[in-house]
Every structure is written in structure tokens, then in C-alpha cells.
Enzyme design. Structure first.
Site, PDB file in Angstrom:
ATOM      1  N   GLU A 271     105.447 -30.211 -25.050  1.00 50.96           N
ATOM      2  CA  GLU A 271     104.768 -28.788 -24.377  1.00 50.96           C
ATOM      3  C   GLU A 271     104.935 -29.483 -22.802  1.00 50.96           C
ATOM      4  OE1 GLU A 271     106.707 -25.785 -24.909  1.00 50.96           O
ATOM      5  OE2 GLU A 271     106.059 -26.294 -26.725  1.00 50.96           O
TER       6      GLU A 271
ATOM      7  N   GLU B 203     115.377 -28.604 -23.305  1.00 51.12           N
ATOM      8  CA  GLU B 203     114.887 -28.838 -24.196  1.00 51.12           C
ATOM      9  C   GLU B 203     115.367 -30.264 -25.111  1.00 51.12           C
ATOM     10  OE1 GLU B 203     112.786 -27.273 -25.129  1.00 51.12           O
ATOM     11  OE2 GLU B 203     113.085 -25.159 -24.620  1.00 51.12           O
TER      12      GLU B 203
END
Ligand SMILES: [Zn+2]
Length: 1035
Positions: free
Chosen positions: A474, A496
């Protein structure tokens, strides 16, 4: 975003045409773009920017590599149709019924750049249509159009029909993607959630900049009741404006009497009310039960990918970046958090308080905006001028220390590595008790599942590894995703894939004791297993409808994305990759990108005279699905390498895939095989290539340490020489290479290239194996085979297989200790070995586990079972009535979430079908077991012999309720489908699964995970048909 259970659950895939179908029912047969053409003066002239933004990568995908290619005629037809106001999308759906329900649609094209041929066709067509209109004009009735007779002075030959808004008036836009005629510059948001009524009211003041002349403002809003809207153009008067809504696409629009002009600023103010969401997205309500037994309600957000529109009206696409100022009204006992630090708090006469946050210093996409109203408590520190805090519910603050330590180290690391300091003054990490994803990278306010952020002081290294991984992932998004954002969801992998890559590589550097490399290796294996299916998709792929966007959050975007970055880095000289990333982040700081931008930046930093285009190589990996199989044939010193698409074709049809990849092949030989200097390179860009070896080379192994995203088959005795070398000494190859041989061998067996006898021959060496990667891969593969045979009730074979597994691993299994183990790799191995041993009912394992559970209950659950052994100990205990009941009791009281989840898995492994049924129902109800844990329960039940058919029945019977909670396309639903169907291998089950999904029609029949499930069963079935006799013979 990090999907739930990132370590052991696959990110599956998903659906699509629910919305498309409903769209075709309600939608007109005329496309909106035509309305923007000069033929329709009611709307501004068509400008290239006015057309819906189409990322370059999408166009490349369509035109580049064969998939979805349109021929010239088709392209011209499309352009012409658009200019003539015909819906190409409808045509394409109607005229191209696909044999596979999952054939991709071609993207709608903008008509801004028609070819000459198109223009000619258009002009001719327009002349014909105009002539016909004139004739029609003189005919009585004028009944040929939906809107009846045309006005005599109409300049338009056809009146385009827009979708109908809720009021019955035409809605002035008919695309999923918003028009680009206005851009938001700033949002001034005021929100007031009422945690008693579970509703909220809001006011959004949006400053807009006009990019092109337009008479409409179109934006997103979902489930918001808009009560008032005003518009101010420039410094003109503020006027009330009517708002139209088109619910199927979650859009609202303001149509204007006057045309807004390029460069004008205007302010749109919308007041609204709504219910807090009861699912896990948008602005949703959550609650937790505190230590004293009281329930506390809170409100939190989860916007990615398309749910910001459920909290405030917005331009909910990643390329519409803007600044945000957030104000939240709350009760005094609560706190409010948002992306930015709090600027001030104002008390209201009503007793409520308003927190105002600083206006964001950075431009943000709507999906990373966040706010939370809760009573959490934080622990904080300062890192390079950034105030970092970890928030949790009041009873769990002591579990935040490890996360705070990791974020401190990683923030410093990324600040240096990316060479751009984290731009905000604060960074909050918040553990939310009821949170479906693993975590979400909202800028400055990262939200987590409790298990992804909180660990006890004595947590096992494996539990810490999970927390560190999610935090590292994150945090990497604060640069990859937040600072530089993909233009559209087709390139989700830029977010991602990169965050996943950084998560593994940066942890390996900063926390080597967590041994994350083993996990990254097995993640690459699992990614290839899934990518080998026909239902897979290209890394960068066309998406438009919401379900298509949702299905991008899968292993291709995450794990394959990370794998191809690893391969690229390994194939580039020196620090080119790292420098290229820094270049890319600097070039596009604060803006949006497509995949090509990344390749260009990495190419540019190579200043050597022989500069190679990174794009040439990488386009072969991002624009076509799947990966290559490299076959090695050897004749003395001549080695021929041949590449082909590694495609597991469930229908047994011979496929003629013409896909080719630029493969950076690496290899080692028996002359030098371990050190990085041994690695030799060969770039295979065509179907075949030749390399020379010294005649005295006895064997070669391709794909050094498995950093390449391809599999390898060895012909002409190649496998035999590798196997005999390993049998002589396993140490001739690195543990990653040994694991990759095992993985590739099993995969080749699924492809029908190697026999079960060859697998057994390779596994013979495993008796001397001691390292985690090859052992855990061998255990995983044999366990899946065991479970398949078990579900077919091949009892006699199972007994023989148990003997074989004891023969291969028995010595290692019995040599495992049951005390605390500090080494992550040994923990991983120990849990894999003992879970297998106890599931095979090997007596000394089950007895040890029972004894340990007995001590645990005797100590009133104060004794600590080592984290890696909890699952096996609880699972053995759960097989007895007494143990199961005692575990259920512990489950409802324990506050350590990692342990709690292992208890839940154990409870679900019971062979008592009444308990299985109870657990599944409890998971659906959400009282005793949180509904977000249902996928975990289903997965554990599906693994057990007694439960697997119940799990599948449960899914069929409760499909509607499941899809209400876990939307079609969500990870959770994908995981549920995969776990309930992946162990079927018979025609009966195939028929059942096919029948069920085809009956779903719009409610999920088109899901990619449904296709994947069917493919998997067929492949299992085929493997059994081909291999069962030899399994019987050789076991
Ligand atoms: Zn992510």
C-alpha cells in the site's frame, strides 16, 4: 488495493454483460457521439477531446497483436456507423455472437480520426440519407423514427435518441465514459453522517474548468438523492439548475441553455442525502463489539474502483484528478479522519462538531479519496517530516507496534528509492473491523483489514510477514497509483503489478529475515497456472463496463504484472530499471499514464549507443494473454529452442496460436550453475533459435532462478539428465531452480507433454531435499492430486498415495519440532509438512497436535501455540465433538484476528455435515461469523471430503444472496467459485457446473471465473482420463 487474503487466495476473475444487456434493453439504437458532430448544432462540435477518452494502450491492444483485430472493412463500417449515428456496439453484439460467451468486445472508437476511406463512405452515406429524409418529409405519417415526424426546418437527417433519464427526459450522454468537455479542479465536500439513522447528507461544491464548448455537464452519482443544484458560470449569477439522472450508468447531467466556452470556470453545487451503504463499498457503516460487550457503530469508505460516486457526485474516473477539501460533521465522542491533516474543528450550536481538513496539496483521483468517522485510538511517530500513525479500535492499540515499525522503515526506503519524497504531511494507517479488501491505498489514509495490520507482540514471523507485505504494497501505491495514476482501468497493472513487485523486492531488501522471496516464487507459479487457461486475458486489456473494471483486479494485474517486471529488471543491464522508474515518476508526477509511457521512460535512461526499445519486448508480454513454453532440443553442442503458447486447452482442440514473445532466456549448465555469474543469456524473439554449448556439457537448465515468465520442456533426454544430476546431488541447482523444475513438470503433465512416470522419477530426488521452495511446491502439487482423487473416492489409490507421500516426506515430517521457530522459511516448510501429515492422519502428527491442543485448553487458552502450527493443531482438534465446541467458544471471545481466522478454518474442516451446514449459514447471516469471512469458510469446507458437495450446493442455493453481498466481479465471489469447483473432475460435476452458470444468464453466466471453473473441471477430467491408469500402475 490489496485483495483479501493476498497470500493464499488467488485473485480470480469475473463478468460483464449484465449491464450491457440491460443497456441494450433501455438504450436507444443511436449512439450519442453523433450528437456531438456538426450535423447536430444543438450540441458543440465534435472535438477529439470531447469524445470519450480512449487510452492509447487500448488502441494498441486492438491493433497490435492479433487479438480482437478488426479488419479494415470492419473498422470503416464502425467509423461510418458512428458518424451516421448508429450504435456500433449494438451491431457488434448482435452480429458477432460468440461461440465463447467470453469473447471481448472491441472498444468503441472515437470518430475523431476517420480514414480517407471512411470519410468518403460517410459523405456518400450522408448524401443518401439526407436525400431519403427529404423524400420522407413529403410522406404523410412520418412514422419511421421513434420520435415521430421531424420538424420541417430540422437540419438533422436523423434525430438521435438518448437514454431516458428518471424524469422521462432524454439524458444527454450515452457512454460509460464521461465526456471530456469539463474537468473538475477542486471539490469542496461537506458530509454529515448520522450513525444512528445510518444516513448521511452532503454538499459538493465542484469547481470546473471548461475544456471544450459544451451545453452539458455529465458526472457520476449513485444512490444519492439530489435535493438542490446550482451553477455559477464565471463571476455570473448563481442559478438553480435541473439535474437529470440515468441510473443504469450511475450518471447525472445538467443541460444548459447557453454554451459554456473553453477556458471558462464554473461552480456546480449539489446538495444531497443518502443511506450509508450496507455492503463494503462507498460510504458504508460498520460496527464492532468492544471488550465490554457494547456495539460501536462507525462509518468508513472504500471507493476503488467505482464507488466514490456513492458518497459524493464526482467525475469518477482516474484521469479526472482534482484537489479536495473535506469537512465532516460528527458527534463529540468520535473522531474524523480524511486524506489530509485536520485544519480546524468548529463546535455547532446543536452540540455537533465539524472537522475541516486542509485542502489537498496534491491532485487526486476520486478513487483514493477517503474519510472515516470512528472512535479509534492511534500510536504515532514522525518519519522524515511526515507524521505517521496507526489507528485501531481502542482494545487493540498494543497490536499496532509492528505495523508502525514497518511503515517507518518502508517510508524512508521509498523516499530514497523513488527519489521523490512522500508529498503529504501525514500518513494514517487504519485497521477497520469490517473491511472486505486486504487494504486500500487512499492517499494519506490507508485502510486495512485488522488481520493485515495488527499483530500481537508474540506473533509468528509468518503473521508479521503478512502485515509487512500489505504495508509495503500500500505504501508503494502512494507513488505508483496515487502520484502517477493509470489513465484508465485497462492499465490497472501499472498500479497493482508495480505495488506487488515493490512489495516483494523492497521487503527482501529491508526485511530479509521475512524471507519474502519464497512467497514471490510461489506467487509466480500460481499466476502462471491461471494464466495458462484460455479464460485468461492480456495484462493490459480493454475494459468499459463496471463488471469489466472489477474483473481487472485479478492475478494477471497483480502477480503477472509483478512477474514481468521482475523479468524485465533481470534482463536489463545495471540500474537501468531503477533509473527508468525514477524517470517515469518524475516525468508523470501528478498525472496519468498508459503502459507505453513506462516503457518509454525505461528506454530513455539507457544512454548507450545500442539502445534497445523496452517496448518492443514488453508489448509481447502485456498485450497478449498467456505466456510461452520453451522447448529445448539438443544434439551434442547444438541446442534448438522453440517457443509456443503454453495454453491448456480444455476442449482438446488443436489450437493454432500465433503468439510470439520476446523471451529473455537465461540458462545455466553443469559447468557453472549456482552463482549469478553462471547465468547466460539468449534472446528468443522468433519461433525457434539456436545456441551453442561446449560438447562436454552434460545438462542445461533454463530460466535461472525462475525469474522469467515462461515454462520449459526438455526433449532428447534433457529431463533425464537433469533428474540424474539431481539424484546425484540436489546442490547442483539453486532451490528456486529445483522448485521450478517441479512446477514445470506438473504443468507439462496437465498439458499432456510428460507422463506421470516422469513426475515420479523427478520426485525421487525429493527424499534428499531440505529447502522450502522445492518441498512446498512438491507438497502443494501432490496435495492437489490427493484431493482430486479423494473427491473421486478413489480410496485404494489414496492409500497408495499416502504411502508414497510418507516415502518421500516421512523422514522430514517426523523430524519436525513443535516449539517456537524463528525462521520464516522453516516455519513455512514445517506448516506445509505437518498440515499434510495430519491430514493424511499420520499418527505421530495427529497425536502431537491433540496433546498440544489439550495443553492449550488446560491453560485456559493462555498458552501460545506457535503461529505456524495453529492451523494444524486446531484442525486436528476440530475433528472431535469436544474440540469443535471448545474452538467455537474460543472463536467468539478471542481478540487476535490471525488466530481467530485459523480457528475458523479449523471449524470448517470438520467432517460433520450438520456443522458444515451451520457454519455456512452462520457466515451468510453474519452474526457469529462475519460475512466477510464467508469466502474463507467456503474454501475450508470445500477442501474437506465431507463438506465439498455441501459447499457447492450452498453456492447454488444462495447465489442471489451471495451476489448481493459480494458483487459479481468481486474477489470474494471469484474465490467462492474457484474453491467450490476446482476439485471436480467428473462429467456429472461438469454438467452441474455448466448447467448452473448457464441458467444464471445475466446474473453471472458471463463471468470469467465461471469460464475458468468449467475449464478447470474439463482439464481435471482430461488429466484423470489420461493419467489414472499410469497413476494406478506406478503408485
Ligand atoms: Zn494494490
Amino acid at each position: 488495493m490489496d485483495p483479501f487474503d493476498s497470500n493464499n487466495q488467488e485473485r480470480a476473475n469475473l463478468p460483464r454483460n449484465m449491464i450491457e444487456n440491460s443497456m441494450f434493453e433501455e438504450e436507444p439504437d443511436v449512439v450519442d457521439l453523433a450528437k456531438d458532430s456538426t450535423a447536430f448544432p444543438a450540441f458543440p462540435a465534435l472535438d477529439p477531446e470531447e469524445a470519450v477518452y480512449e487510452p492509447r494502450a487500448s488502441r494498441l491492444l486492438v491493433r497490435g497483436l492479433g487479438e480482437n483485430e478488426l479488419d479494415d472493412d470492419e473498422e470503416d463500417y464502425e467509423s461510418s456507423a458512428r458518424l451516421l449515428g448508429m450504435s456500433f456496439m449494438n451491431r457488434s453484439t448482435a452480429q458477432r455472437p460468440s461461440s465463447s460467451p467470453y469473447v471481448r468486445q472491441s472498444p468503441p472508437r472515437s470518430c475523431s480520426r476517420p480514414s480517407v476511406r471512411t470519410m468518403v463512405v460517410c459523405v456518400l452515406f450522408l448524401v443518401i440519407v439526407a436525400s431519403m429524409t427529404m423524400v420522407l418529409y413529403f410522406l404523410p405519417g412520418c412514422t419511421f423514427t421513434k420520435t415521430g415526424c421531424r420538424k420541417p426546418n430540422s437540419t438533422a437527417p436523423l434525430e438521435p435518441v438518448y437514454p431516458q433519464s428518471t424524469t422521462g427526459e432524454p439524458f444527454p450522454w450515452a457512454e460509460y465514459r464521461l465526456p471530456a468537455s469539463v474537468r473538475p479542479l477542486n471539490y469542496d465536500l461537506s458530509l454529515h453522517p448520522d450513525l444512528r439513522t445510518l444516513t448521511f447528507s452532503g454538499r459538493a461544491v465542484i469547481t470546473l474548468s471548461v475544456q471544450h464548448p459544451t451545453r452539458r455537464i455529465v458526472l457520476h452519482a449513485a444512490e444519492l438523492n439530489i435535493t438542490n443544484a446550482t451553477l455559477q458560470v464565471g463571476s455570473g449569477p448563481v442559478g438553480v439548475v435541473p439535474v437529470l439522472e440515468y441510473r443504469p450508468r450511475q450518471q447525472i447531467a445538467v443541460s444548459l441553455g447557453v454554451e459554456l466556452q473553453t477556458g471558462q470556470l464554473c461552480v456546480l453545487t449539489l446538495e444531497y442525502s443518502a443511506r450509508l451503504s450496507h455492503n463494503y463499498d462507498g460510504f458504508y457503516n460498520s460496527s464492532y463489539i468492544s471488550a465490554n460487550g457494547t456495539r460501536t457503530v462507525l462509518a468508513a469508505t472504500q471507493f476503488e474502483p467505482l464507488a466514490a460516486r456513492k458518497a459524493f457526485p464526482c467525475f469518477d474516473e482516474p484521469s479526472f484528478k482534482a484537489t479536495f477539501l473535506v469537512r465532516i460533521t460528527r458527534e463529540p465522542g468520535y473522531i474524523a479522519l480524511s486524506n489530509m491533516p485536520k485544519a480546524k474543528t468548529t463546535a455547532l450550536p446543536s452540540g455537533l462538531e465539524v472537522d475541516e481538513f486542509e485542502q489537498s496539496s496534491v491532485k487526486m483521483s476520486s478513487y483514493i479519496v477517503a474519510f472515516i468517522v470512528c472512535d479509534f485510538i492511534s500510536t504515532s511517530t514522525s518519519v522524515s517530516g511526515t507524521n505517521v500513525s496507526v489507528y485501531s479500535v481502542p482494545g487493540k492499540t498494543d497490536q499496532a507496534a509492528y505495523a508502525l515499525h514497518v511503515v517507518t522503515v518502508m517510508l524512508q526506503h521509498y523516499n530514497t528509492f523513488f527519489d521523490i519524497p512522500y508529498p503529504l504531511k501525514k500518513l494514517d494507517l487504519v485497521a477497520i473491523p469490517d473491511f472486505l479488501a486486504g487494504a486500500m491505498e487512499n492517499w494519506g489514509l490507508i485502510t486495512f483489514r485488522e488481520t493485515s495490520l495488527l499483530v500481537g507482540h508474540d506473533a509468528s514471523p509468518l503473521e508479521k510477514q503478512l502485515v509487512a507485505s500489505v504495508v509495503a504494497h500500500e505504501l508503494a501505491h502512494q507513488w505508483f497509483g496515487n502520484l502517477v495514476t493509470m489513465s484508465w482501468w485497462n492499465d490497472l497493472w501499472l498500479n497493482e503489478g508495480f505495488a506487488t513487485y515493490m512489495q516483494y523486492t523492497s521487503l527482501q531488501e529491508k526485511f530479509p529475515e521475512l524471507d519474502i522471496g519464497n512467497l514471490f516464487l510461489s506467487v509466480r507459479f500460481r499466476s502462471m497456472d491461471k494464466d495458462a487457461l484460455n479464460s485468461s486475458h492480456a495484462v493490459s486489456t480493454y475494459v468499459n463496463a463496471p463488471e469489466q473494471v472489477a474483473e481487472m483486479f485479478d492475478s494477471v494485474s497483480y502477480e503477472k504484472g509483478a512477474s514481468i517486471l521482475l523479468m524485465l529488471n533481470a534482463s536489463l543491464p545495471g540500474r537501468q530499471f531503477e533509473k527508468g522508474i525514477i524517470q517515469y515518476l518524475n516525468d508523470f508526477n501528478g498525472s496519468n499514464t498508459v503502459t507505453e509511457d513506462l516503457w518509454n521512460s525505461i528506454t530513455q535512461v539507457d544512454v548507450s549507443p545500442h539502445r534497445q526499445s523496452v517496448s518492443d519486448m514488453m508489448r509481447t508480454w502485456t498485450l497478449q494473454k498467456g505466456f510461452p513454453l520453451v522447448t529445448v532440443s539438443r544434439n551434442a553442442g547444438h541446442v534448438t529452442l522453440t517457443q509456443e503458447h503454453f495454453l491448456l486447452n480444455a476442449d482438446n482442440a488443436t489450437h493454432a496460436s500465433t503468439s510470439l514473445w520476446h523471451i529473455p532466456v537465461t540458462y545455466v549448465t553443469d559447468n557453472c550453475s549456482l552463482a549469478p555469474e553462471c547465468r547466460q543469456n539468449f534472446t528468443l524473439t522468433s519461433k525457434t533459435g539456436e545456441l551453442k554449448l561446449a560438447d562436454n556439457v552434460r545438462w542445461l537448465k533454463l530460466n535461472y532462478k525462475n525469474t522469467g515468465y515462461y515454462m520449459v520442456d526438455y526433449k532428447d533426454g534433457g529431463w533425464a539428465s537433469l533428474i540424474s544430476a539431481l539424484n546425484a546431488s540436489k546442490d547442483v541447482l539453486s532451490s528456486e531452480d529445483r522448485a521450478s523444475l517441479i512446477h514445470d513438470m506438473f504443468s507439462l503433465s496437465r498439458l499432456g507433454r510428460v507422463s506421470f512416470r516422469q513426475i515420479l522419477a523427478l520426485l525421487e530426488y525429493v527424499r534428499s531435499e531440505t529447502e522450502t521452495p522445492p518441498l512446498s511446491e512438491a507438497l502443494l502439487q501432490l496435495n492437489s492430486l490427493y484431493r482430486l482423487l479423494e473427491k473421486r473416492q478413489e480410496m485404494e489409490l489414496l492409500a497408495r498415495m499416502k504411502v508414497k507421500m510418507q516415502y518421500l516426506f516421512g523422514e522430514l515430517m517426523s523430524s519436525q519440532t513443535w516449539g517456537e521457530e524463528a525462521n520464516v522459511s522453516r516455519q513455512e516448510l514445517r506448516s506445509a509438512l505437518l498440515e499434510t501429515a495430519c491430514s493424511l492422519d499420520i499418527v505421530n502428527c495427529t497425536q502431537q497436535a491433540r496433546d498440544m491442543f489439550h495443553q492449550y485448553t488446560m491453560s485456559n487458552e493462555t498458552m501460545r501455540i506457535p503461529g505456524d502450527l495453529q492451523k494444524v493443531v486446531f484442525s486436528v482438534a476440530a475433528q472431535s465433538d469436544e474440540g469443535w465446541t471448545s474452538l467455537l467458544q474460543t472463536y467468539s471471545t478471542i481478540s487476535f484476528d490471525a488466530e481467530k481466522r485459523k480457528i475458523l478454518q479449523a471449524l470448517a474442516s470438520t467432517q460433520d455435515v450438520r456443522r458444515v451446514t451451520w457454519l455456512l449459514r452462520a457466515g451468510l447471516q453474519g452474526d457469529v461469523i462475519q460475512t466477510l469471512e464467508l469466502p474463507l469458510v467456503v474454501s475450508a469446507v470445500s477442501d474437506s471430503f465431507a463438506g465439498h458437495l455441501f459447499a457447492w450446493d450452498f453456492v447454488q442455493e444462495n447465489w442471489d444472496r451471495l451476489t448481493e453481498t459480494f458483487p459479481v466481479g468481486s474477489f470474494s465471489l471469484q474465490s467462492i467459485i474457484k474453491s467450490t469447483t476446482s476439485q471436480f473432475s467428473t462429467q456429472t460435476h461438469l454438467n452441474q457446473v455448466q448447467g448452473f452458470f448457464s441458467r444464471l444468464k445475466d446474473a453471472g453466466s458471463q463471468m470469467r471465473s465461471a469460464q475458468e471453473a468449467i475449464e478447470n473441471i474439463k482439464l481435471n477430467q482430461r488429466w484423470m482420463e489420461h493419467n489414472l491408469p499410469s497413476v494406478r500402475h506406478w503408485l
